[in-house]
Design an enzyme around this catalytic site. Sequence first.
Site, PDB file in Angstrom:
ATOM      1  N   GLY A 221       0.860  -1.288  -0.173  1.00 31.77           N
ATOM      2  CA  GLY A 221      -0.021   0.064   0.022  1.00 31.77           C
ATOM      3  C   GLY A 221       0.805   1.208  -0.081  1.00 31.77           C
ATOM      4  CD  GLU A 243      13.233  -7.641  -5.875  1.00 31.30           C
ATOM      5  OE1 GLU A 243      12.008  -8.107  -5.267  1.00 31.30           O
ATOM      6  OE2 GLU A 243      14.077  -7.586  -5.288  1.00 31.30           O
ATOM      7  CB  VAL A 318       8.013  -7.587   9.938  1.00 33.30           C
ATOM      8  CG1 VAL A 318       7.297  -8.021  10.895  1.00 33.30           C
ATOM      9  CG2 VAL A 318       7.422  -8.362   8.477  1.00 33.30           C
TER      10      VAL A 318
END
EC number: 2.8.3.-
Length: 445
Positions: A221, A243, A318
């Site tokens: 997002g 990439e 994370v």
Amino acid sequence: MSLQDIYRSKLVSPQQAAQLVKSGDWIEYGFCATAPRAFDTAMAERKEELFDVNIRVGVSVHPSKAFESDPTGEHFTWNSWHFTGLDRKYAGMGAAFYNPIKFSELPRYVLENQRTDIFVAQVAPMDKFGFFNFGVSNSHHYGAVARAKKIVVEVNEKMPRVHGGYAHGIHIDQVDCIIEGDNLPLPELPSAPPSEVDRAIAQLIMKEMHDGDCVQLGIGGMPNALGAMIAESDLKDLGGHTEMLADSFVDMFMAGRMNGRRKNIDNGRMAYTFALGSKKLYDFLDDNPFCASYPVDYTNSAEVAAKIDNLVTINNAVEIDLFGQVCAESAGVRHISGQGGQLDFVIAGYLSKGGRSFICLSSTYKDKQGNPKSRILPTITPGGIITDTRSNTMYVVTEYGMFNCKGQSAWQRAEGLIGIAHPDFREELIKNAEKMGIWRRSHKR
């Protein structure tokens, strides 16, 4: 023989091609959306005849009939170069495992460290010169082609024919079997709608963007939000070197923001190694000379990418600890994703003249009980994978601000990272920093 005669001589049914597989074989599937469909289904039909067959994949988007026919792993084992939601589902079923990689090195892994008996990938139809085009994935395919004992191509008329770069196709002389597949549409990845936090982070990064920057974006997002903001901005002469190619690059190009004219290499072109997005993206790629498909040891090489001045790399995490160590792959020991090319581009962004590397994350998340938890922690969760070491981390961005870790001492890092944590967790983080001996008394308390 004419090319068409050679084509007909190698044309087989999926079932005939699947007869190449023997027990104990290692099979490399095409990367991401080029993974085979008809071949995989035909191999599933042979399940009872086959044992200990290992399938290697990357960024799985096609459900595998072979693996799903045998979730216990007696016949087929699933080995993934990068976990998706599908891979996580398969890991939960058993007999599916992650292959740790530094994405820029993947062709060499296949060439030097991994046995490959069969390579099979979806391709665009053969052209008048005898070449099949790998379309939306280049990745490490040239290494798999060189290593494999047998090569099977599965023709899909809906696969876009892309420009290179290099290593974006294979000649019929190198192919053992040709399957004419079911011409299924390529999988589409819905654009994740940006949250308010995504937009806040993207706005902070936009303040650091300049005309002529070259952009690498990850998935999610926040990168989508940033791409949309760039498309609506007055920035000009941006480049692309990435990439994964996503829809946001189409938006930036179509808005006139991205033309690659200031790039030091691949001037006037956008380099990428695989694409995943909507039909809009696949139509954009088809026969578009602006887009250059390269193997991943080119796009993700820090040495290559760093030659581009003002390279801006944007990636997610994370969690991050007060030392600046970044985990982008797991929640403790539970595997979520993979390193992919994040470390490659974190390094390249810093090495580039005028370059910037950004690691982005929301300050908090909610656990299964709905309780808010900080993503900035004293130390990485036990069992968590370190994707970027503390010495490689540059800018860290949350919705509360941005901090540059480069060259900062342990106490400066702790202070800076706590300063962009959620306010509800800052006092607790300070107490932990004090216990760990990385807190210096200051007015920041």
